[in-house]
Design a protein around this motif. Structure first.
Motif, PDB file in Angstrom:
ATOM      1  N   VAL A 124       0.849  -1.197   0.000  1.00  0.00           N
ATOM      2  CA  VAL A 124       0.000   0.000   0.000  1.00  0.00           C
ATOM      3  C   VAL A 124       0.883   1.244   0.000  1.00  0.00           C
ATOM      4  N   GLU A 125       0.645   2.135  -0.938  1.00  0.00           N
ATOM      5  CA  GLU A 125       1.375   3.401  -1.003  1.00  0.00           C
ATOM      6  C   GLU A 125       0.638   4.455  -0.166  1.00  0.00           C
ATOM      7  N   ARG A 126       1.391   5.468   0.282  1.00  0.00           N
ATOM      8  CA  ARG A 126       0.820   6.481   1.183  1.00  0.00           C
ATOM      9  C   ARG A 126       1.234   7.870   0.726  1.00  0.00           C
ATOM     10  N   PHE A 127       0.295   8.801   0.834  1.00  0.00           N
ATOM     11  CA  PHE A 127       0.568  10.216   0.569  1.00  0.00           C
ATOM     12  C   PHE A 127       0.074  11.003   1.773  1.00  0.00           C
ATOM     13  N   VAL A 128       0.909  11.909   2.313  1.00  0.00           N
ATOM     14  CA  VAL A 128       0.504  12.727   3.458  1.00  0.00           C
ATOM     15  C   VAL A 128       0.673  14.198   3.106  1.00  0.00           C
ATOM     16  N   PHE A 129      -0.257  15.006   3.586  1.00  0.00           N
ATOM     17  CA  PHE A 129      -0.251  16.446   3.336  1.00  0.00           C
ATOM     18  C   PHE A 129      -0.506  17.139   4.674  1.00  0.00           C
ATOM     19  N   VAL A 130       0.353  18.083   5.042  1.00  0.00           N
ATOM     20  CA  VAL A 130       0.254  18.743   6.348  1.00  0.00           C
ATOM     21  C   VAL A 130      -0.646  19.978   6.226  1.00  0.00           C
ATOM     22  N   VAL A 131      -1.698  20.012   7.023  1.00  0.00           N
ATOM     23  CA  VAL A 131      -2.589  21.174   7.021  1.00  0.00           C
ATOM     24  C   VAL A 131      -2.509  21.979   8.323  1.00  0.00           C
ATOM     25  N   LYS A 132      -1.805  21.421   9.327  1.00  0.00           N
ATOM     26  CA  LYS A 132      -1.638  22.134  10.593  1.00  0.00           C
ATOM     27  C   LYS A 132      -0.406  21.595  11.306  1.00  0.00           C
ATOM     28  N   GLY A 133       0.409  22.498  11.876  1.00  0.00           N
ATOM     29  CA  GLY A 133       1.551  22.081  12.676  1.00  0.00           C
ATOM     30  C   GLY A 133       2.739  21.620  11.843  1.00  0.00           C
ATOM     31  N   THR A 134       3.605  20.845  12.493  1.00  0.00           N
ATOM     32  CA  THR A 134       4.830  20.336  11.875  1.00  0.00           C
ATOM     33  C   THR A 134       5.055  18.898  12.320  1.00  0.00           C
ATOM     34  N   VAL A 135       5.452  18.033  11.389  1.00  0.00           N
ATOM     35  CA  VAL A 135       5.790  16.651  11.726  1.00  0.00           C
ATOM     36  C   VAL A 135       7.159  16.328  11.144  1.00  0.00           C
ATOM     37  N   THR A 136       7.781  15.295  11.687  1.00  0.00           N
ATOM     38  CA  THR A 136       9.081  14.838  11.195  1.00  0.00           C
ATOM     39  C   THR A 136       8.902  13.501  10.497  1.00  0.00           C
ATOM     40  N   LEU A 137       9.335  13.438   9.247  1.00  0.00           N
ATOM     41  CA  LEU A 137       9.299  12.203   8.479  1.00  0.00           C
ATOM     42  C   LEU A 137      10.681  11.567   8.520  1.00  0.00           C
ATOM     43  N   THR A 138      10.746  10.328   8.987  1.00  0.00           N
ATOM     44  CA  THR A 138      12.007   9.596   9.064  1.00  0.00           C
ATOM     45  C   THR A 138      11.876   8.302   8.276  1.00  0.00           C
ATOM     46  N   ASN A 139      12.867   8.004   7.436  1.00  0.00           N
ATOM     47  CA  ASN A 139      12.818   6.746   6.690  1.00  0.00           C
ATOM     48  C   ASN A 139      13.715   5.697   7.348  1.00  0.00           C
ATOM     49  N   GLY A 140      13.784   4.531   6.739  1.00  0.00           N
ATOM     50  CA  GLY A 140      14.527   3.425   7.337  1.00  0.00           C
ATOM     51  C   GLY A 140      16.020   3.638   7.403  1.00  0.00           C
ATOM     52  N   TYR A 141      16.508   4.706   6.758  1.00  0.00           N
ATOM     53  CA  TYR A 141      17.940   5.001   6.780  1.00  0.00           C
ATOM     54  C   TYR A 141      18.267   6.140   7.736  1.00  0.00           C
ATOM     55  N   ASP A 142      17.324   6.462   8.615  1.00  0.00           N
ATOM     56  CA  ASP A 142      17.480   7.541   9.602  1.00  0.00           C
ATOM     57  C   ASP A 142      17.635   8.914   8.951  1.00  0.00           C
ATOM     58  N   TYR A 154       5.206  11.633  -0.528  1.00  0.00           N
ATOM     59  CA  TYR A 154       4.722  10.380  -1.110  1.00  0.00           C
ATOM     60  C   TYR A 154       5.643   9.265  -0.622  1.00  0.00           C
ATOM     61  N   LEU A 155       5.065   8.199  -0.075  1.00  0.00           N
ATOM     62  CA  LEU A 155       5.829   7.068   0.444  1.00  0.00           C
ATOM     63  C   LEU A 155       5.470   5.827  -0.369  1.00  0.00           C
ATOM     64  N   PRO A 156       6.420   5.238  -1.090  1.00  0.00           N
ATOM     65  CA  PRO A 156       6.148   4.063  -1.922  1.00  0.00           C
ATOM     66  C   PRO A 156       5.649   2.880  -1.099  1.00  0.00           C
ATOM     67  N   PRO A 157       5.049   1.897  -1.725  1.00  0.00           N
ATOM     68  CA  PRO A 157       4.605   0.707  -0.988  1.00  0.00           C
ATOM     69  C   PRO A 157       5.783  -0.023  -0.352  1.00  0.00           C
ATOM     70  N   ASN A 158       5.561  -0.549   0.853  1.00  0.00           N
ATOM     71  CA  ASN A 158       6.569  -1.315   1.596  1.00  0.00           C
ATOM     72  C   ASN A 158       7.815  -0.487   1.905  1.00  0.00           C
ATOM     73  N   PHE A 159       7.626   0.818   2.036  1.00  0.00           N
ATOM     74  CA  PHE A 159       8.732   1.733   2.324  1.00  0.00           C
ATOM     75  C   PHE A 159       8.762   1.997   3.828  1.00  0.00           C
ATOM     76  N   GLU A 160       9.850   1.657   4.464  1.00  0.00           N
ATOM     77  CA  GLU A 160       9.973   1.826   5.911  1.00  0.00           C
ATOM     78  C   GLU A 160      10.043   3.315   6.250  1.00  0.00           C
ATOM     79  N   HIS A 161       9.142   3.782   7.100  1.00  0.00           N
ATOM     80  CA  HIS A 161       9.130   5.199   7.463  1.00  0.00           C
ATOM     81  C   HIS A 161       8.282   5.404   8.715  1.00  0.00           C
ATOM     82  N   SER A 162       8.421   6.578   9.298  1.00  0.00           N
ATOM     83  CA  SER A 162       7.548   6.966  10.404  1.00  0.00           C
ATOM     84  C   SER A 162       7.368   8.477  10.384  1.00  0.00           C
ATOM     85  N   LEU A 163       6.229   8.907  10.888  1.00  0.00           N
ATOM     86  CA  LEU A 163       5.904  10.312  11.055  1.00  0.00           C
ATOM     87  C   LEU A 163       5.750  10.561  12.541  1.00  0.00           C
ATOM     88  N   SER A 164       6.419  11.565  13.052  1.00  0.00           N
ATOM     89  CA  SER A 164       6.338  11.847  14.483  1.00  0.00           C
ATOM     90  C   SER A 164       6.092  13.327  14.692  1.00  0.00           C
TER      91      SER A 164
END
Length: 231
Positions: A124-142, A154-164
């Motif tokens: 499953v692919e994911r797209f995120v759009f920020v409408v308020k505040g600030t978040v940090t996107l981190t991928n599997g390579y730090d 835009y985050l490809p399918p099976n792409f290791e990541h986190s939003l904090s």
């Protein structure tokens, strides 16, 4: 492959206009959409509890949401928030789901202090759009990116990541199962709406931007319209 054109319904007033009211009826009521709009944060209408005329804002059950066979409009007063699975300190409100007949999911994610996202299902692919505040996107390579209001990823399918997030923030999240093509691979994209060129919209009262590449690997696109409100 024909890309699925998905319109992200985010609007912002780009100029002050004089609003004229009729002598009676629905449109004669004072509206939230007045000159104070210019002092609001960008995309405040996405998270504002209601945009109904002031005399109807406290009417129980009032909603402008519409659900039809081929489209749905879920307006802010109809949003129902609950904890998002696998996300921490985050409440979500689903706008579009397969249960409504779509092949994708779109939801709002209200992230609070010390919040963190979960991963979408496999393929499953994911797209995120920020409408308020600030978040940090981190991928599997730090490797990390700060996403502020009007930023997206835009985050490809099976792409290791986190939003904090360390503060209150709101994301619009789009997810769908990726339609793969042989020898075509998508890549992570991080950008900002104001960096994208305007598309030609002759005779229209809005400005339109496309956020993803119009190329074979990408099986959908996101458009953002910045409207000029006229009356």
């Amino acid at each position: 492959m024909q890309a699925l054109q998905v319109f992200l319904l985010l609007s912002v007033t780009l100029s002050l206009v004089e609003v004229g009211y009729s002598d009676g009826g629905f449109c004669s009521a004072p509206s939230v959409l007045d000159s104070e709009t210019s002092s609001k944060p960008m995309y405040w209408k996405v998270t504002n509890p209601t945009l109904s005329p002031s005399h109807l804002q406290d009417l129980p059950g009032f909603t402008r949401s519409v659900f039809k066979r081929d489209h749905a409009l879920i307006t802010p007063e109809s949003h129902v928030f609950s904890p998002l699975p696998d996300w921490t300190n985050t409440l979500g409100a689903y706008l579009i789901t397969p249960a409504m007949g779509s092949h994708f999911v779109m939801y709002l994610a209200n992230m609070q202090e010390n919040s963190r996202s979960g991963l979408p299902p496999n393929d499953v692919e994911r797209f995120v759009f920020v409408v308020k505040g600030t978040v940090t996107l981190t991928n599997g390579y730090d490797f990390s990116n700060k996403l502020m209001v009007d930023s997206y990823a835009y985050l490809p399918p099976n792409f290791e990541h986190s939003l904090s997030g360390s503060e209150s923030s709101t994301l619009v999240v789009f997810e769908q199962r990726y339609s793969a093509l042989e020898n075509h691979i998508t890549e992570q994209i991080v950008g900002s709406t104001d960096k994208q060129p305007l598309l030609e919209t002759p005779g229209e009262v809005f400005q339109l931007r496309k956020l993803l590449p119009a190329s074979m690997p990408y099986d959908f696109n996101i458009h953002v319209s910045h409207n000029l409100l006229l009356d």
